[in-house]
Enzyme design. Sequence first.
Site, PDB file in Angstrom:
ATOM      1  N   LYS A 196      21.523  41.650 -56.886  1.00  0.00           N
ATOM      2  CA  LYS A 196      22.815  42.038 -57.462  1.00  0.00           C
ATOM      3  C   LYS A 196      23.260  43.316 -56.776  1.00  0.00           C
ATOM      4  O   LYS A 196      22.565  44.333 -56.818  1.00  0.00           O
ATOM      5  CB  LYS A 196      22.676  42.241 -58.962  1.00  0.00           C
ATOM      6  N   ARG A 206      34.518  44.681 -66.065  1.00  0.00           N
ATOM      7  CA  ARG A 206      34.329  45.932 -66.812  1.00  0.00           C
ATOM      8  C   ARG A 206      35.555  46.233 -67.672  1.00  0.00           C
ATOM      9  O   ARG A 206      35.431  46.819 -68.741  1.00  0.00           O
ATOM     10  CB  ARG A 206      34.011  47.079 -65.848  1.00  0.00           C
ATOM     11  N   LYS A 225      27.022  52.389 -60.014  1.00  0.00           N
ATOM     12  CA  LYS A 225      25.687  51.894 -60.360  1.00  0.00           C
ATOM     13  C   LYS A 225      24.781  51.814 -59.135  1.00  0.00           C
ATOM     14  O   LYS A 225      23.837  51.035 -59.102  1.00  0.00           O
ATOM     15  CB  LYS A 225      25.820  50.534 -61.055  1.00  0.00           C
ATOM     16  N   GLU A 241      13.511  41.757 -53.201  1.00  0.00           N
ATOM     17  CA  GLU A 241      13.861  41.688 -54.625  1.00  0.00           C
ATOM     18  C   GLU A 241      13.568  40.297 -55.195  1.00  0.00           C
ATOM     19  O   GLU A 241      13.035  40.158 -56.288  1.00  0.00           O
ATOM     20  CB  GLU A 241      15.349  42.017 -54.823  1.00  0.00           C
ATOM     21  N   LYS A 256      24.610  37.896 -56.481  1.00  0.00           N
ATOM     22  CA  LYS A 256      25.851  38.352 -57.110  1.00  0.00           C
ATOM     23  C   LYS A 256      26.383  39.585 -56.403  1.00  0.00           C
ATOM     24  O   LYS A 256      25.589  40.507 -56.197  1.00  0.00           O
ATOM     25  CB  LYS A 256      25.518  38.678 -58.561  1.00  0.00           C
ATOM     26  N   TYR A 321      34.282  31.584 -63.534  1.00  0.00           N
ATOM     27  CA  TYR A 321      35.317  31.563 -64.568  1.00  0.00           C
ATOM     28  C   TYR A 321      36.289  30.398 -64.331  1.00  0.00           C
ATOM     29  O   TYR A 321      37.100  30.087 -65.191  1.00  0.00           O
ATOM     30  CB  TYR A 321      36.066  32.909 -64.587  1.00  0.00           C
TER      31      TYR A 321
END
Length: 333
Positions: A196, A206, A225, A241, A256, A321
């Site tokens: 990510k 957000r 972040k 990862e 992502k 979505y």
Amino acid sequence: MDLTYRPRRLRRTPALRAMVREFSLSAADFIYPLFVHEGAEVEPIGAMPGANRWSLDHLIGEVQRAWGLGIRCIVLFPKVSEGLKTEDGAECFNQHGLIPRAIARLKQELPEMTVMTDVALDPYSCDGHDGIVSSQGIVLNDETIDQLCRQAVVQARAGADLIGPSDMMDGRVGAIREALDDEGFEHVGIISYAAKYSSAYYGPFREALDSAPRAAGDKPIPTDKSTYQMDPANAREAITEAQLDEQEGADILMVKPGLAYLDIIHRLREESTMPIAAYNVSGEYSMVKAAAERGWIDERAVVLETLLSFKRAGADLILTYHACDAAEWLKQG
Ligand code: PBG
């Protein structure tokens, strides 16, 4: 021209093209993300035309619609009331909280639908970070794990099928696997946000949850972040990862965002035999919607081409979505 090879021979008719088609899309590939809130209304999300914050009552209808279109997995995100947000995000493991109630309702009304959840503190944190932020402004790794394990167990107890640790910090999958197993949820899967990235494409999401990092009082709050999500400049690190998450017990690996990271999906496909999911995130969705609203692109064609690109890159599953629209278009043929 004296040509031996003429690739166009196999593109001449629709039937020939269908015979040699390498990849296809189906509604069963999609995971449909849905936002829920405490209100009784369906609230449109400004930055995501066509997406809404659903009340629990309306959520059921929307999930039934998705089921009817062939979608077999949804993922829930909560818009938590400001009054419930705290520095430690303890609302995340309230067994009577919005998400456990939503899961329980869904499992009662539509038990066959696969329900995935998100495990991270950001919707519940007044600082807008995925972990607890220290007084020095450090987003804490180990100190947050207890909250996340409790959150995962509460979601599993409510009936969740797949737990999605999304905070992109270290040791999440292993700890959550152990917590789930200790409570008798060894049958509940983990879909890990393995790679990510610290991405500007999460902006509309957000806004939907009102969860962007923000200063509260004197505490220095990091504005992005980047100390936990991956650097967009890195590719090899995504493999490390993913390997760690695999060793820790992940069942599905996710990349992502999706579209700007097709190379990462492809690399993981070559490195791993696990199912891979791509997250076609909010910013990718909203860009298509905005251009389509202006008549600059053909929305249906662009969406289906984009979703197919995730399959071609090597993804098995796509969080999008556009899921219901795409499923409807696929049905129409
Ligand atoms: C947070 C989370 C984010 C998304 C899913 N889970 C946002 C973030 O990391 O800030 C973004 C999804 C999207 O943009 O569609 N744990």
